[in-house]
Design an enzyme around this catalytic site. Structure first.
Site, PDB file in Angstrom:
ATOM      1  N   ASN A  10      -1.379   0.091   3.005  1.00 21.05           N
ATOM      2  CA  ASN A  10      -2.071   1.366   2.832  1.00 21.05           C
ATOM      3  C   ASN A  10      -3.453   1.193   3.434  1.00 21.05           C
ATOM      4  O   ASN A  10      -4.298   0.516   2.854  1.00 21.05           O
ATOM      5  CB  ASN A  10      -2.155   1.699   1.335  1.00 21.05           C
ATOM      6  N   LYS A  12      -5.732   3.311   3.762  1.00 17.56           N
ATOM      7  CA  LYS A  12      -6.743   4.199   3.173  1.00 17.56           C
ATOM      8  C   LYS A  12      -7.530   4.866   4.310  1.00 17.56           C
ATOM      9  O   LYS A  12      -6.948   5.131   5.361  1.00 17.56           O
ATOM     10  CB  LYS A  12      -7.622   3.423   2.193  1.00 17.56           C
ATOM     11  N   HIS A  97      -1.230   7.862  -5.677  1.00 19.75           N
ATOM     12  CA  HIS A  97      -2.148   6.712  -5.626  1.00 19.75           C
ATOM     13  C   HIS A  97      -3.298   6.942  -6.611  1.00 19.75           C
ATOM     14  O   HIS A  97      -3.756   8.080  -6.781  1.00 19.75           O
ATOM     15  CB  HIS A  97      -2.690   6.527  -4.206  1.00 19.75           C
ATOM     16  N   GLU A  99      -6.346   6.488  -6.423  1.00 18.53           N
ATOM     17  CA  GLU A  99      -7.547   7.124  -5.859  1.00 18.53           C
ATOM     18  C   GLU A  99      -7.354   8.639  -5.766  1.00 18.53           C
ATOM     19  O   GLU A  99      -8.301   9.403  -5.955  1.00 18.53           O
ATOM     20  CB  GLU A  99      -7.860   6.496  -4.482  1.00 18.53           C
ATOM     21  N   GLU A 169       0.374  -0.369  -9.484  1.00 14.51           N
ATOM     22  CA  GLU A 169      -0.965  -0.717  -9.039  1.00 14.51           C
ATOM     23  C   GLU A 169      -1.944  -0.570 -10.195  1.00 14.51           C
ATOM     24  O   GLU A 169      -2.462   0.537 -10.441  1.00 14.51           O
ATOM     25  CB  GLU A 169      -1.405   0.196  -7.888  1.00 14.51           C
ATOM     26  N   GLY A 175      -8.886  -3.292  -4.926  1.00 13.74           N
ATOM     27  CA  GLY A 175     -10.132  -3.474  -4.182  1.00 13.74           C
ATOM     28  C   GLY A 175     -11.179  -4.291  -4.921  1.00 13.74           C
ATOM     29  O   GLY A 175     -12.341  -4.296  -4.536  1.00 13.74           O
ATOM     30  N   SER A 214      -5.330  -6.074  -4.768  1.00 15.18           N
ATOM     31  CA  SER A 214      -5.898  -7.351  -4.318  1.00 15.18           C
ATOM     32  C   SER A 214      -4.847  -8.378  -3.912  1.00 15.18           C
ATOM     33  O   SER A 214      -5.004  -9.564  -4.174  1.00 15.18           O
ATOM     34  CB  SER A 214      -6.855  -7.917  -5.385  1.00 15.18           C
TER      35      SER A 214
HETATM   36  P1  13P Z   1      -6.309  -3.552  -2.222  1.00 14.77           P
HETATM   37  O1  13P Z   1      -5.164  -4.397  -1.698  1.00 14.77           O
HETATM   38  O2  13P Z   1      -7.412  -3.398  -1.226  1.00 14.77           O
HETATM   39  O3  13P Z   1      -6.753  -4.027  -3.562  1.00 14.77           O
HETATM   40  O4  13P Z   1      -5.728  -2.068  -2.414  1.00 14.77           O
HETATM   41  C1  13P Z   1      -4.545  -1.892  -3.107  1.00 14.77           C
HETATM   42  C2  13P Z   1      -4.091  -0.492  -2.952  1.00 14.77           C
HETATM   43  O5  13P Z   1      -4.666   0.422  -3.507  1.00 14.77           O
HETATM   44  C3  13P Z   1      -2.933  -0.233  -2.088  1.00 14.77           C
HETATM   45  O6  13P Z   1      -2.471   1.078  -2.225  1.00 14.77           O
END
Ligand code: 13P
Length: 250
Positions: A10, A12, A97, A99, A169, A175, A214
């Site tokens: 992803n 982002k 997601h 976010e 997740e 992150g 992560s």
């Molecule tokens: P990170 O791998 O940067 O922690 O992000 C995970 C994520 O949100 C994937 O959708």
């Protein structure tokens, strides 16, 4: 039944057309060991078509990170429909997601609607679920996962999971550099699979459940070792081809 591993990236809100080309060149060059791992990359909307054109020679599926919760076509300024995503070469789309849930107010009903519309357009939804740190500390992880998955199960029915992926997740691991432990991931995945198995145990055995939060090349093997962990949904570490392939080869 053995489930094939899936490692999904992803991106982002990162990247550029130049980076898409460099990433595709690296994958087409055959770098890294894939074994029987399926690969998926979900770039921003405007990079999808560019990557999708290279998907074949990269051995890659391409997906989107979000989709409109209305079928369209119609007056929904700024939105992109599931049909449009399929049209530019997406096979998958991420829905729910954390976010999107936290920053853009998407609740379980909106996520369930997106999941259903994605499937109607022939896309495979990657349904993200996961608890916040406060919810984990309040011992509410299972309640949150049950609600997030349950809303989709109620809306689309268990049969829909024949063509869907689930991604666990934990919000506190995204992150932050602080991944869940392999034990925490396995426990959550087993719980999610059991929710599906309660309605259809054969199907539950086939559904791929990815871990996200992560994931890096050096912790992927340990995280993916759990019996119910079928791969990863990778954010930051998926932007670089070598690191993404390092995770895929873990
Ligand atoms: P990170 O791998 O940067 O922690 O992000 C995970 C994520 O949100 C994937 O959708």
């Amino acid at each position: 039944m053995a489930r094939r591993r899936l490692v999904a990236g992803n991106w982002k809100m990162h990247g550029s057309l130049e980076q898409v080309d460099a990433f595709a060149d690296a994958l087409a060059g055959g770098a890294g060991e894939r074994g029987d791992t399926d690969l998926l990359i979900c770039p921003p909307f405007v990079q999808i078509e560019r990557l999708a054109r290279r998907a074949g020679d990269c051995g890659l599926a391409v997906g989107a990170q979000n989709v409109c919760d209305k079928a369209g076509p119609g007056a929904f300024t700024g939105e992109v429909s599931a049909t449009m995503l399929a049209d530019v070469g997406c096979s998958h789309v991420i829905v729910g997601h954390s976010e999107r849930r936290a920053l853009y107010g998407e609740d379980d009903e909106i996520v369930a609607e997106k999941f259903a519309l994605a499937q109607e357009a022939g896309l495979i939804p990657v349904l993200c679920v996961g608890e916040t740190l406060a919810q984990r500390e309040a011992d509410a992880t299972e309640e949150v996962l049950r609600r997030q998955l349950g809303t989709v199960l109620a809306e689309s029915g268990v049969a829909a999971f024949e063509r869907a992926v689930v991604a666990y997740e934990p919000v506190w691991a995204i992150g932050t550099g602080r991944s869940a432990t392999a034990e925490q991931a396995q426990a959550a995945h087993a719980f999610l699979r059991a929710q599906i198995a309660a309605e259809d145990d054969i199907l539950a055995n086939r559904v791929r459940i990815l871990y996200g939060g992560s994931v890096k090349p050096d912790n992927a093997a340990e995280l993916f070792a759990g019996a119910d962990v079928d791969g990863g949904l990778v954010g930051g570490a998926s932007l670089d081809a070598a690191s993404f392939l390092g995770i895929a080869g873990a």
